[in-house]
Design a protein around this motif. Structure first.
Motif, PDB file in Angstrom:
ATOM      1  N   LEU A 165       0.854  -1.195   0.000  1.00  0.00           N
ATOM      2  CA  LEU A 165       0.000   0.000   0.000  1.00  0.00           C
ATOM      3  C   LEU A 165       0.884   1.238   0.000  1.00  0.00           C
ATOM      4  CD1 LEU A 165      -2.893   1.168   0.201  1.00  0.00           C
ATOM      5  CD2 LEU A 165      -2.640   1.084   2.688  1.00  0.00           C
ATOM      6  N   LYS A 166       0.757   2.043  -1.046  1.00  0.00           N
ATOM      7  CA  LYS A 166       1.551   3.269  -1.156  1.00  0.00           C
ATOM      8  C   LYS A 166       0.627   4.455  -0.969  1.00  0.00           C
ATOM      9  CE  LYS A 166       3.163   2.061  -5.216  1.00  0.00           C
ATOM     10  NZ  LYS A 166       3.928   2.136  -6.472  1.00  0.00           N
ATOM     11  N   LEU A 167       0.854   5.149   0.111  1.00  0.00           N
ATOM     12  CA  LEU A 167      -0.099   6.157   0.536  1.00  0.00           C
ATOM     13  C   LEU A 167       0.610   7.482   0.807  1.00  0.00           C
ATOM     14  CD1 LEU A 167      -3.115   5.872   1.308  1.00  0.00           C
ATOM     15  CD2 LEU A 167      -2.353   5.474   3.650  1.00  0.00           C
ATOM     16  N   ALA A 168       0.064   8.566   0.267  1.00  0.00           N
ATOM     17  CA  ALA A 168       0.593   9.895   0.593  1.00  0.00           C
ATOM     18  C   ALA A 168      -0.374  10.552   1.570  1.00  0.00           C
ATOM     19  CB  ALA A 168       0.722  10.732  -0.671  1.00  0.00           C
ATOM     20  N   VAL A 169       0.182  11.117   2.632  1.00  0.00           N
ATOM     21  CA  VAL A 169      -0.665  11.752   3.637  1.00  0.00           C
ATOM     22  C   VAL A 169      -0.152  13.162   3.877  1.00  0.00           C
ATOM     23  CG1 VAL A 169      -1.601  11.589   5.978  1.00  0.00           C
ATOM     24  CG2 VAL A 169      -1.025   9.502   4.726  1.00  0.00           C
ATOM     25  N   SER A 170      -1.052  14.110   3.819  1.00  0.00           N
ATOM     26  CA  SER A 170      -0.660  15.501   4.043  1.00  0.00           C
ATOM     27  C   SER A 170      -0.007  15.646   5.413  1.00  0.00           C
ATOM     28  CB  SER A 170      -1.889  16.395   3.971  1.00  0.00           C
ATOM     29  OG  SER A 170      -1.645  17.609   4.629  1.00  0.00           O
ATOM     30  N   GLY A 171       1.040  16.474   5.482  1.00  0.00           N
ATOM     31  CA  GLY A 171       1.719  16.736   6.747  1.00  0.00           C
ATOM     32  C   GLY A 171       0.814  17.384   7.776  1.00  0.00           C
ATOM     33  N   SER A 172      -0.344  17.851   7.331  1.00  0.00           N
ATOM     34  CA  SER A 172      -1.242  18.529   8.260  1.00  0.00           C
ATOM     35  C   SER A 172      -2.243  17.562   8.882  1.00  0.00           C
ATOM     36  CB  SER A 172      -2.002  19.641   7.532  1.00  0.00           C
ATOM     37  OG  SER A 172      -2.931  19.068   6.631  1.00  0.00           O
ATOM     38  N   ILE A 173      -2.102  16.273   8.566  1.00  0.00           N
ATOM     39  CA  ILE A 173      -3.061  15.276   9.049  1.00  0.00           C
ATOM     40  C   ILE A 173      -2.341  14.227   9.885  1.00  0.00           C
ATOM     41  CG2 ILE A 173      -4.584  13.398   8.277  1.00  0.00           C
ATOM     42  CD1 ILE A 173      -5.220  15.154   5.831  1.00  0.00           C
ATOM     43  N   GLU A 174      -2.915  13.878  11.030  1.00  0.00           N
ATOM     44  CA  GLU A 174      -2.297  12.847  11.866  1.00  0.00           C
ATOM     45  C   GLU A 174      -2.476  11.476  11.241  1.00  0.00           C
ATOM     46  OE1 GLU A 174      -3.028  12.520  15.983  1.00  0.00           O
ATOM     47  OE2 GLU A 174      -1.907  14.360  16.405  1.00  0.00           O
ATOM     48  N   LEU A 175      -1.390  10.722  11.210  1.00  0.00           N
ATOM     49  CA  LEU A 175      -1.449   9.386  10.632  1.00  0.00           C
ATOM     50  C   LEU A 175      -2.421   8.497  11.407  1.00  0.00           C
ATOM     51  CD1 LEU A 175      -0.063   8.014   8.269  1.00  0.00           C
ATOM     52  CD2 LEU A 175       1.627   7.106   9.878  1.00  0.00           C
ATOM     53  N   GLY A 176      -2.530   8.776  12.700  1.00  0.00           N
ATOM     54  CA  GLY A 176      -3.409   8.001  13.572  1.00  0.00           C
ATOM     55  C   GLY A 176      -4.836   7.894  13.057  1.00  0.00           C
TER      56      GLY A 176
END
Lengths: 295, 247
Positions: free
Chosen positions: A93-104
């Protein structure tokens, strides 16, 4: 309707040619034509205008194409995922997550997916809104979780997961930290901590200006970790979305006149084939009860 | 004068319920079998919303013409595997359920569908009997957990409701249909927001179906209700599970 009917329809819609579609689907043309006729009967209208050897989509066909494609892709990925798990393949799974969002926010879903595979390989990319779009464009990420990047590229599929408001955050030892309520006027002399990694940064600065506050009187950070460290050291006043957790040493409050919201969305590249793992994860996030999990 | 008022009173007693909830309660309190509950509700509903009844009749007629009795997985066929999230976000697979025993799979139209509600509540009522026979129950519908979560709680469903987003699994089973413009319009008027529940603009629904899958993964009993205002009677389901236990 049945899988094969939808498959034949999508093949004709793509090739606009019954003969070629039949070849692609490895089926005799009369069978393909019959299956499409049945589908047309079920949908209550013609899907194609036949102008031999070509076929043109009717308005009903045009309308049904993206809808049936979405449904068909979903069925295909369900089948492919089951086969992968059955064969003991490693899921990726290759996922990009904005730095402004908690991974949790998404970890419980990642964990659910992990449990169904004997092994799963994760790649989590972090970045700003524009960086996330680049990750999607290049294929480094298959899906992204971010906010307000929907308009930046016309090939993005986007699904809103939930919306949330921003709080004002400051240290307990700040001079306003023990105040019952904070007014706009109290903030006149304050230096604001602005998050460069937040897609809403520009909107926030504009709002501060509209309310007569000096948005240039500020510190800048590019991660929430640094923001938290500065706040903890009682440096500046920050703005954080509700789902970004803060330690006990910080106070969260709201100020009348400074209301900001953001939509958390899931993004994918429209028209690009997704891996079964990504397709399943996409459906899990869309199905989730975010209201419950973020309250 | 007195005679008239008595007549009025009688009329009041017989009058149609004003809301869906009222009609559902009435159907449940006045009838014992699921089929009589369903038909009581159907009658009340068609008195209240004749245009719905007409559109539904047309739809069922259209789908019946195509069906020829072969819609959905056949008896003895292998049931395709699924991995679908439940109302709490847990990913549930058919194989994990089959490891515990036979499974009753209920394909439902949605949390908004009164017929599904009557059916799932009657399944809930016999759930302990199903469990005693060593079997499990699962409902699959196209709605997200934002809607199924409250639904499970409000109706005291003792089994999970899985979200089949974009109806992929239902299509694999050959069980989806398009509601068409007329019903789409009626739903919009009635506040049935399929786009919101499904998270897409498709306006597809699954046909209501019951599939009883044995531990070997094969379909042991099935009922596909193209006429979705009728459903499998819970007692028939129990009978099948008993047979499975003996066989």
């Amino acid at each position: 309707m049945e899988m094969h009917q939808v498959r034949y329809f999508l093949a004709v819609a793509r090739t606009l040619n019954f003969t070629r579609a039949a070849e692609e689907c490895h089926v005799a043309q009369p069978s393909l034509t019959r299956a499409i006729k049945l589908l047309e009967g079920e949908l209550g209208g013609d899907l194609f205008r036949r102008e031999r050897p070509h076929a043109m989509l009717t308005p009903l066909g045009e309308r049904m194409f993206p809808l049936l494609k979405q449904c068909y892709d979903s069925a295909q990925s369900a089948r492919a995922l089951a086969a992968m798990i059955n064969d003991g393949e490693i899921g990726a799974l290759k996922l990009a997550v904005s730095g402004s969002i908690e991974l949790g926010l998404i970890l419980s879903h990642v964990n659910e997916l992990r449990k169904t595979f004997s092994e799963i390989e994760l790649k989590i990319l972090r970045g700003t809104g524009p960086q996330i779009v680049e990750y999607l464009k290049s294929g480094d990420a298959e899906l992204a979780v971010g906010t307000s990047i929907g308009e930046t590229w016309d090939r993005l599929d986007s699904w809103k997961l939930f919306d949330e408001s921003f709080d004002i955050v400051l240290s307990r030892s700040h001079r306003l930290g023990s105040q019952e309520t904070i007014d706009l006027a109290d903030l006149k002399l304050e230096r604001f901590l602005l998050r460069n990694h937040c897609e809403k940064g520009g909107e926030l600065a504009a709002m501060l200006r509209t309310q007569g506050l000096n948005a240039d009187h500020r510190h800048e950070v590019s991660s929430d970790q640094d923001l938290m460290a500065l706040l903890d050291a009682n440096i500046g006043i920050g703005f954080l979305p509700r789902t970004v957790n803060t330690p006990q040493s910080l106070v969260r409050t709201s100020v009348k006149g400074l209301e900001l919201e953001r939509d958390i969305c899931l993004y994918g590249v429209a028209g690009r084939q997704r891996t079964p793992v990504a397709a399943t994860f996409m459906k899990m996030l869309r199905a989730a009860n975010w209201q419950k999990s973020t309250s | 004068m007195t005679a008239k008022s008595t007549e009025d009173k009688l009329k009041d007693l017989k009058s149609s319920p004003r809301s869906m909830t009222e009609a559902l309660t009435r159907a449940e309190t006045q009838n014992i079998s699921l089929s009589s509950r369903l038909s009581a509700y159907r009658k009340d509903s068609s008195d209240r919303r004749p245009e719905f009844a007409k559109a539904y009749d047309d739809l069922v007629e259209r789908l019946n013409m195509i069906d020829q009795g072969r819609v959905g997985p056949g008896l003895g066929e292998l049931m395709p595997e699924f991995n679908l999230p439940d109302e709490n976000g847990r990913l549930i697979s058919l194989s994990s359920l089959l490891a515990l025993g036979p499974v009753v799979i209920s394909i439902n139209r949605g949390h908004w569908c009164p017929y599904c509600k009557l059916e799932l509540r009657s399944l809930a009522a016999i759930h302990s009997e199903i469990a005693r026979l060593g079997a499990g129950v699962i409902s699959i519908m196209p709605d997200g957990a934002q809607f199924t979560g409250d639904y499970v709680a409000q109706n005291d469903l003792p089994f999970p409701v899985l979200s089949d987003i974009d109806l992929g699994y239902s299509l694999l089973l050959g069980l989806i249909f398009w509601v068409g413009p007329e019903i789409q319009r009626l739903y919009k008027e009635a506040g049935v927001e399929l786009e919101k529940y499904h998270g897409n603009q498709g306006y597809f629904l699954p046909m209501a179906a019951k599939l009883i899958v044995g531990r070997d993964g094969r379909v042991k009993a099935r009922q596909v209700n193209i006429e979705f205002r009728e459903r499998m009677e819970p007692q028939a389901l129990i009978a099948t599970l008993r047979q499975l236990r003996i066989g």
